[in-house]
Design an enzyme around this catalytic site. Sequence first.
Site, PDB file in Angstrom:
ATOM      1  N   GLU A 242       0.925  -1.247   0.050  1.00 54.48           N
ATOM      2  CA  GLU A 242      -0.183  -0.065  -0.057  1.00 54.48           C
ATOM      3  C   GLU A 242       0.719   1.225   0.105  1.00 54.48           C
ATOM      4  O   GLU A 242       0.491   2.169  -0.674  1.00 54.48           O
ATOM      5  CB  GLU A 242      -0.773   0.023   1.116  1.00 54.48           C
ATOM      6  CG  GLU A 242      -1.973  -1.140   1.230  1.00 54.48           C
ATOM      7  CD  GLU A 242      -2.948  -1.276   2.522  1.00 54.48           C
ATOM      8  OE1 GLU A 242      -3.825  -1.554   2.470  1.00 54.48           O
ATOM      9  OE2 GLU A 242      -2.089  -1.237   3.698  1.00 54.48           O
ATOM     10  N   GLN A 243       1.972   1.388   0.640  1.00 56.77           N
ATOM     11  CA  GLN A 243       2.877   2.445   0.730  1.00 56.77           C
ATOM     12  C   GLN A 243       3.558   2.492  -0.567  1.00 56.77           C
ATOM     13  O   GLN A 243       3.616   3.722  -1.146  1.00 56.77           O
ATOM     14  CB  GLN A 243       4.041   2.312   1.895  1.00 56.77           C
ATOM     15  CG  GLN A 243       4.867   3.329   1.854  1.00 56.77           C
ATOM     16  CD  GLN A 243       4.252   4.746   2.599  1.00 56.77           C
ATOM     17  OE1 GLN A 243       3.018   4.438   3.184  1.00 56.77           O
ATOM     18  NE2 GLN A 243       4.763   5.851   2.239  1.00 56.77           N
TER      19      GLN A 243
ATOM     20  N   ALA B 233       6.732   8.960   2.663  1.00 55.39           N
ATOM     21  CA  ALA B 233       8.229   8.256   2.983  1.00 55.39           C
ATOM     22  C   ALA B 233       8.033   7.079   1.826  1.00 55.39           C
ATOM     23  O   ALA B 233       7.432   6.645   1.423  1.00 55.39           O
ATOM     24  CB  ALA B 233       7.954   7.463   4.335  1.00 55.39           C
TER      25      ALA B 233
ATOM     26  N   SER C 102       8.381   3.966   5.655  1.00 55.30           N
ATOM     27  CA  SER C 102       7.236   4.658   6.513  1.00 55.30           C
ATOM     28  C   SER C 102       6.692   4.193   7.865  1.00 55.30           C
ATOM     29  O   SER C 102       6.679   3.155   8.087  1.00 55.30           O
ATOM     30  CB  SER C 102       5.919   4.415   5.421  1.00 55.30           C
ATOM     31  OG  SER C 102       4.696   4.958   5.871  1.00 55.30           O
TER      32      SER C 102
ATOM     33  N   HIS D  29       3.723   4.429   8.855  1.00 58.47           N
ATOM     34  CA  HIS D  29       2.540   3.719   8.721  1.00 58.47           C
ATOM     35  C   HIS D  29       2.618   2.224   8.800  1.00 58.47           C
ATOM     36  O   HIS D  29       1.734   1.694   9.156  1.00 58.47           O
ATOM     37  CB  HIS D  29       1.831   4.379   7.601  1.00 58.47           C
ATOM     38  CG  HIS D  29       1.337   5.872   7.825  1.00 58.47           C
ATOM     39  ND1 HIS D  29       0.084   5.978   8.373  1.00 58.47           N
ATOM     40  CD2 HIS D  29       1.901   7.144   7.383  1.00 58.47           C
ATOM     41  CE1 HIS D  29      -0.199   7.290   8.510  1.00 58.47           C
ATOM     42  NE2 HIS D  29       0.841   8.177   7.873  1.00 58.47           N
TER      43      HIS D  29
ATOM     44  N   ASP E 114      -2.758   9.439  10.793  1.00 59.94           N
ATOM     45  CA  ASP E 114      -2.971  10.851  10.185  1.00 59.94           C
ATOM     46  C   ASP E 114      -4.446  11.215  10.866  1.00 59.94           C
ATOM     47  O   ASP E 114      -5.352  10.550  10.515  1.00 59.94           O
ATOM     48  CB  ASP E 114      -2.777  10.721   8.619  1.00 59.94           C
ATOM     49  CG  ASP E 114      -1.468  10.709   8.168  1.00 59.94           C
ATOM     50  OD1 ASP E 114      -0.489  10.717   9.372  1.00 59.94           O
ATOM     51  OD2 ASP E 114      -1.010  10.427   7.057  1.00 59.94           O
TER      52      ASP E 114
ATOM     53  N   GLU F  55       4.398  18.123   9.286  1.00 58.18           N
ATOM     54  CA  GLU F  55       3.122  17.451   9.119  1.00 58.18           C
ATOM     55  C   GLU F  55       2.569  17.458  10.511  1.00 58.18           C
ATOM     56  O   GLU F  55       2.549  16.704  11.160  1.00 58.18           O
ATOM     57  CB  GLU F  55       3.413  15.978   8.728  1.00 58.18           C
ATOM     58  CG  GLU F  55       3.963  15.540   7.411  1.00 58.18           C
ATOM     59  CD  GLU F  55       4.066  14.301   6.935  1.00 58.18           C
ATOM     60  OE1 GLU F  55       3.423  13.419   7.643  1.00 58.18           O
ATOM     61  OE2 GLU F  55       4.207  13.914   5.660  1.00 58.18           O
TER      62      GLU F  55
ATOM     63  N   TRP G 263      -0.610  16.778  10.955  1.00 56.53           N
ATOM     64  CA  TRP G 263      -1.739  15.747  11.084  1.00 56.53           C
ATOM     65  C   TRP G 263      -1.080  14.702  11.617  1.00 56.53           C
ATOM     66  O   TRP G 263      -2.135  13.568  11.638  1.00 56.53           O
ATOM     67  CB  TRP G 263      -2.261  15.897   9.647  1.00 56.53           C
ATOM     68  CG  TRP G 263      -1.270  15.439   8.420  1.00 56.53           C
ATOM     69  CD1 TRP G 263      -0.713  14.244   8.298  1.00 56.53           C
ATOM     70  CD2 TRP G 263      -0.516  16.272   7.747  1.00 56.53           C
ATOM     71  NE1 TRP G 263       0.164  14.203   7.105  1.00 56.53           N
ATOM     72  CE2 TRP G 263       0.275  15.549   6.860  1.00 56.53           C
ATOM     73  CE3 TRP G 263      -0.506  17.902   7.545  1.00 56.53           C
ATOM     74  CZ2 TRP G 263       0.863  16.201   5.899  1.00 56.53           C
ATOM     75  CZ3 TRP G 263       0.337  18.285   6.639  1.00 56.53           C
ATOM     76  CH2 TRP G 263       1.070  17.419   5.697  1.00 56.53           C
ATOM     77  N   HIS G 264       0.086  14.237  11.368  1.00 56.49           N
ATOM     78  CA  HIS G 264       0.908  12.918  11.716  1.00 56.49           C
ATOM     79  C   HIS G 264       1.308  12.796  13.126  1.00 56.49           C
ATOM     80  O   HIS G 264       1.846  13.505  13.559  1.00 56.49           O
ATOM     81  CB  HIS G 264       1.827  12.845  10.796  1.00 56.49           C
ATOM     82  CG  HIS G 264       2.636  11.440  11.010  1.00 56.49           C
ATOM     83  ND1 HIS G 264       2.601  10.428   9.783  1.00 56.49           N
ATOM     84  CD2 HIS G 264       3.366  10.850  11.930  1.00 56.49           C
ATOM     85  CE1 HIS G 264       3.050   9.429   9.875  1.00 56.49           C
ATOM     86  NE2 HIS G 264       3.724   9.616  11.306  1.00 56.49           N
TER      87      HIS G 264
END
Length: 252
Positions: A78-79, A100, A105, A107, A114, A164, A166-167
Amino acid sequence: MKTLKLSRSDVTRGALILVNPSHPLQEDRKENELLPLRSVATPILLERQAAKMLAKVMSFLDCGEQITLVSGYRNRREQQTIYEDTLREQGEDFTNKYVAIPGCSEHQTGLAIDLAENKNDIDLICPDFPYTGVCGQFRELAAQYGFIERYPAERESITHIAHEPWHFRYVGYPHSEIMKEKMLTLEEYTDYLKQFPYHDTHFTFTQKGHCFEIFYVLILPDMVSVIEIPDATPYQISGNNDGGVLVTLWRA
């Protein structure tokens, strides 16, 4: 005394693992290590403890209608898709700032989330999460629940990611509060704690009647490190993904 044996596999596990281009992930999260967050069209997953603590702070603020979840756990595939799509649509400069490299990443750890202010037309790469209103309230409380704003402004040379707002990254308590108090990024914090090895002076932090003792254990390849901690003392162990393990003791 309780004896603990720490090996190289412990270095890449835990809430304090550092993930960036210099410290790639070794593997994706296992499905049984993840929990779904509140119902959305596509379920958003987080590592189990991170999911529980996010739910607690959201419940405390009663902000479910004002703050929306944008992105949680992503596997490498997905990344890779997000990275390639952003590169094609936004160009190399934008992608290098905000997306990233696959394998590097946060995530992919399941420890990052996020968030966005709930409104129309949410940007999935750079969602709006202001420093005012309920978003600001979330940011103020986040450290109490183990979360940090991972990529602050003017620290891009350290994090290698643009600001960021939001992260958020789950690192666990008390580390989130220490990082907030000392204004350290995760890169700086994990490096800072190397100054407090097991066989020397340990780092101590006191808050709300609790005393925490933290020390660093270097883990050499193909070797097991043996340490001792007091009986009946609660403790946490996390690798740093940088050659060592951090041990946190919860003292009375």
